[in-house]
Write a protein that holds these residues in place. Structure first.
Motif, PDB file in Angstrom:
ATOM      1  N   GLU A  25       0.657  -1.165  -0.010  1.00 44.43           N
ATOM      2  CA  GLU A  25       0.019  -0.043   0.007  1.00 44.43           C
ATOM      3  C   GLU A  25       0.839   1.376  -0.062  1.00 44.43           C
ATOM      4  O   GLU A  25       0.591   2.277  -0.650  1.00 44.43           O
ATOM      5  CB  GLU A  25      -1.085   0.021   1.384  1.00 44.43           C
ATOM      6  N   SER A  26       1.964   1.342   0.425  1.00 45.25           N
ATOM      7  CA  SER A  26       2.668   2.480   0.691  1.00 45.25           C
ATOM      8  C   SER A  26       3.760   2.505  -0.578  1.00 45.25           C
ATOM      9  O   SER A  26       4.449   3.460  -0.932  1.00 45.25           O
ATOM     10  CB  SER A  26       3.700   2.366   1.765  1.00 45.25           C
ATOM     11  N   ALA A  27       3.705   1.505  -1.658  1.00 48.31           N
ATOM     12  CA  ALA A  27       4.568   1.653  -2.713  1.00 48.31           C
ATOM     13  C   ALA A  27       4.507   2.791  -3.424  1.00 48.31           C
ATOM     14  O   ALA A  27       5.512   3.345  -3.765  1.00 48.31           O
ATOM     15  CB  ALA A  27       4.437   0.419  -3.422  1.00 48.31           C
ATOM     16  N   PRO A  28       3.254   3.491  -3.772  1.00 46.15           N
ATOM     17  CA  PRO A  28       2.974   4.670  -4.621  1.00 46.15           C
ATOM     18  C   PRO A  28       3.907   5.901  -3.775  1.00 46.15           C
ATOM     19  O   PRO A  28       4.149   6.635  -4.810  1.00 46.15           O
ATOM     20  CB  PRO A  28       1.585   5.049  -4.653  1.00 46.15           C
ATOM     21  N   GLN A  29       4.418   5.790  -2.397  1.00 40.03           N
ATOM     22  CA  GLN A  29       4.907   6.918  -2.028  1.00 40.03           C
ATOM     23  C   GLN A  29       6.450   6.756  -2.346  1.00 40.03           C
ATOM     24  O   GLN A  29       7.202   7.769  -2.324  1.00 40.03           O
ATOM     25  CB  GLN A  29       4.885   6.722  -0.597  1.00 40.03           C
ATOM     26  N   VAL A  30       7.011   5.646  -2.796  1.00 41.01           N
ATOM     27  CA  VAL A  30       8.496   5.381  -3.159  1.00 41.01           C
ATOM     28  C   VAL A  30       8.654   6.023  -4.490  1.00 41.01           C
ATOM     29  O   VAL A  30       8.050   5.404  -5.587  1.00 41.01           O
ATOM     30  CB  VAL A  30       8.877   3.960  -3.097  1.00 41.01           C
ATOM     31  N   ASP A  31       9.167   7.046  -4.768  1.00 38.49           N
ATOM     32  CA  ASP A  31       9.814   7.691  -6.077  1.00 38.49           C
ATOM     33  C   ASP A  31      10.938   7.467  -6.338  1.00 38.49           C
ATOM     34  O   ASP A  31      11.701   8.163  -6.261  1.00 38.49           O
ATOM     35  CB  ASP A  31       9.304   9.171  -5.797  1.00 38.49           C
ATOM     36  N   ILE A  32      11.345   6.214  -6.977  1.00 35.34           N
ATOM     37  CA  ILE A  32      12.735   5.990  -7.262  1.00 35.34           C
ATOM     38  C   ILE A  32      12.789   5.619  -8.931  1.00 35.34           C
ATOM     39  O   ILE A  32      11.662   4.826  -9.391  1.00 35.34           O
ATOM     40  CB  ILE A  32      13.283   4.917  -6.530  1.00 35.34           C
ATOM     41  N   GLY A  33      13.718   5.541  -9.531  1.00 34.72           N
ATOM     42  CA  GLY A  33      13.964   4.933 -10.811  1.00 34.72           C
ATOM     43  C   GLY A  33      14.523   3.815 -10.669  1.00 34.72           C
ATOM     44  O   GLY A  33      13.738   2.568  -9.957  1.00 34.72           O
ATOM     45  N   GLN A  34      15.633   3.364 -11.048  1.00 35.99           N
ATOM     46  CA  GLN A  34      16.181   2.014 -11.047  1.00 35.99           C
ATOM     47  C   GLN A  34      17.153   1.799  -9.602  1.00 35.99           C
ATOM     48  O   GLN A  34      17.404   2.758  -9.083  1.00 35.99           O
ATOM     49  CB  GLN A  34      17.487   2.046 -11.946  1.00 35.99           C
ATOM     50  N   VAL A  35      16.964   0.670  -9.408  1.00 33.42           N
ATOM     51  CA  VAL A  35      17.679  -0.086  -8.170  1.00 33.42           C
ATOM     52  C   VAL A  35      18.745  -0.666  -8.337  1.00 33.42           C
ATOM     53  O   VAL A  35      18.538  -1.736  -9.397  1.00 33.42           O
ATOM     54  CB  VAL A  35      16.538  -0.610  -7.293  1.00 33.42           C
ATOM     55  N   CYS A  36      19.936  -0.581  -7.827  1.00 38.26           N
ATOM     56  CA  CYS A  36      21.182  -1.534  -7.950  1.00 38.26           C
ATOM     57  C   CYS A  36      21.497  -2.391  -6.517  1.00 38.26           C
ATOM     58  O   CYS A  36      22.055  -3.437  -6.853  1.00 38.26           O
ATOM     59  CB  CYS A  36      22.368  -0.810  -8.119  1.00 38.26           C
ATOM     60  N   PHE A  37      20.829  -2.015  -5.435  1.00 41.52           N
ATOM     61  CA  PHE A  37      21.019  -2.842  -4.340  1.00 41.52           C
ATOM     62  C   PHE A  37      19.760  -2.499  -3.458  1.00 41.52           C
ATOM     63  O   PHE A  37      19.170  -1.548  -3.431  1.00 41.52           O
ATOM     64  CB  PHE A  37      22.003  -2.500  -3.348  1.00 41.52           C
TER      65      PHE A  37
END
Length: 110
Positions: A25-37
């Motif tokens: 449910e909290s995922a829409p608050q996560v404003d990131i592009g690519q993840v390396c770790f």
């Protein structure tokens, strides 16, 4: 409560953002592009599955995901979610407590 959360947020480096809530449910608050770790620490199958589904499309080739509680009998949902996703996890060489590690391979390397 709020005071503890505020102290933890204040102690974080500027490039760390803590997000309060339950996943996914909290995922829409996560404003990131690519993840390396990523270090994923969910103890139940539903949450671990949601984290894998959300995270993998964002991982760069060669990125590393550490799964906390992997291969621990008291947390079977972690292994079930990883198996359902078809991920091959190995013991992390950096772990002294049994973290599982998954390396994201490029399409050409798979």
């Amino acid at each position: 409560g709020e005071a503890v959360f505020a102290r933890v947020v204040a102690a974080m480096p500027a490039n760390v953002k803590l997000i309060r809530g339950t996943f996914p449910e909290s995922a829409p608050q996560v404003d990131i592009g690519q993840v390396c770790f990523a270090h994923v620490d969910f103890d139940i199958e539903l949450s671990m599955t949601a984290a894998i589904d959300w995270l993998l499309p964002r991982m760069v080739s060669g990125g590393i995901v550490i799964f906390d509680d992997w291969s621990k009998p008291a947390m079977p949902g972690v292994d079930i979610a990883i198996a359902k996703a078809g991920l091959e996890v190995r013991l992390s060489p950096a772990s002294s407590s049994g973290f599982g590690e998954f390396e994201v391979l490029s399409e050409s390397a798979e």
